[in-house]
Design an enzyme around this catalytic site. Structure first.
Site, mmCIF file in Angstrom:
data_model
loop_
_atom_site.group_PDB
_atom_site.id
_atom_site.type_symbol
_atom_site.label_atom_id
_atom_site.label_comp_id
_atom_site.label_asym_id
_atom_site.label_seq_id
_atom_site.Cartn_x
_atom_site.Cartn_y
_atom_site.Cartn_z
ATOM 1 N N TYR A 160 0.848 -1.195 0.000
ATOM 2 C CA TYR A 160 0.000 0.000 0.000
ATOM 3 C C TYR A 160 0.885 1.247 0.000
ATOM 4 O O TYR A 160 0.665 2.167 -0.805
ATOM 5 C CB TYR A 160 -0.917 -0.001 1.223
ATOM 6 N N SER A 163 2.656 1.679 -3.356
ATOM 7 C CA SER A 163 1.755 2.075 -4.441
ATOM 8 C C SER A 163 1.452 3.568 -4.370
ATOM 9 O O SER A 163 1.341 4.239 -5.407
ATOM 10 C CB SER A 163 0.461 1.265 -4.385
#
Length: 277
Positions: A160, A163
């Site tokens: 996460y 990204s």
């Protein structure tokens, strides 16, 4: 109020949290808004909220699709063009932190692909597919990132965090490329915001409430002492999408986190206590 009267706006991930608040705010300001997501019932509720905020029925376009599907992206764009004739603003809000029981460097490769597919690749695809339309209108793009992008680490969810870091750099690169055509690109990096984000990860309401209360009560987590509201971030998104108010802001990631990203561990403690005075 008609601040965005005649402007056509796409907001991905509109069915909850920040996307929902942003859709309602754009509707209040007179925009023509395409809201998207996979839950038709939730989108219907958001549409009603937009009307109550002052939006007109003809200015609300609901598209139920999976954003990670290429055909779904095409449907969002074509539906907007069919309904409103142009695209002035693209808000890339959809994103997620998935859970599959793994954490840290033990996170599975399948989770890596799933996370990057929605948080990064879908943004790249939407920008590529809307580029020609945004150039025609000299439009605006606002990407929704997160303070998880760094520079502080988020070891429990590296995919996460990575990204969102990729999204920040992509925002800067695209901003330099597209400003030559008159298209502005920026991003917003929220901290802890009370949304359905943890629910989407499969966590119940009481767990989310407990986590938010914990962070809000500790100055090393949120110096402001309170979690953000979706409306706080929506106001910032709308500001960045407003050419009259933010015309000279290019390729920036504006942080809204109650001070969380400013705090190192030592800052959470009183200096006198640290020195034994």
């Amino acid at each position: 109020m008609t601040r965005f009267s005649g402007k056509s706006v796409i907001i991905t991930g509109s069915s909850n949290g920040i996307g929902r608040a942003t859709a309602v705010l754009f509707a209040r300001y007179g925009a023509q808004v395409t809201i998207t997501g996979r839950d038709s019932d939730r989108l219907e509720v958001i549409g009603q909220k937009m009307l109550k905020a002052g939006g007109l029925p003809e200015n609300v376009n609901v598209v139920v699709v999976n954003l990670t599907d290429s055909d779904g992206q095409d449907q969002i764009i074509q539906s907007t063009l069919n309904r409103f004739g142009k695209i002035d603003v693209l808000i890339n809000n959809a994103g997620a932190n998935f859970m599959d029981g793994t954490m840290n460097t033990d996170q599975s490769i399948d989770l890596y692909h799933k996370t990057f597919r929605i948080n990064f690749q879908a943004v790249v695809e939407m920008i590529k597919k809307t580029k020609e339309h945004l150039i025609k209108t000299k439009g605006e793009i606002v990407n929704i990132s997160a303070i998880a992008a760094g520079p502080q680490a988020m070891p429990m969810a590296p995919y996460y965090a990575a990204s969102k870091a990729a999204l920040d750099q992509y925002t800067r690169c695209v901003a330099v490329d597209l400003i030559q055509y008159g298209v502005r690109v920026n991003s917003v990096s929220p901290g802890v915001v009370t949304t359905g984000f943890m629910n989407a990860m499969g966590l119940p309401d009481q767990i989310q409430e407990k986590a938010e209360a914990f962070m809000a009560s500790r100055k090393e987590c949120i110096p402001a002492g309170v979690c953000g509201k979706p409306e706080d971030i929506a106001e910032l998104i709308v500001f960045l999408a407003d050419r009259k108010r933010a015309s000279y802001i290019i390729g920036q990631s504006i942080v809204a986190d109650g001070g969380s990203s400013l705090v190192a561990g030592m800052h959470a403690h009183d200096l006198k206590d640290m020195l034994g005075l």
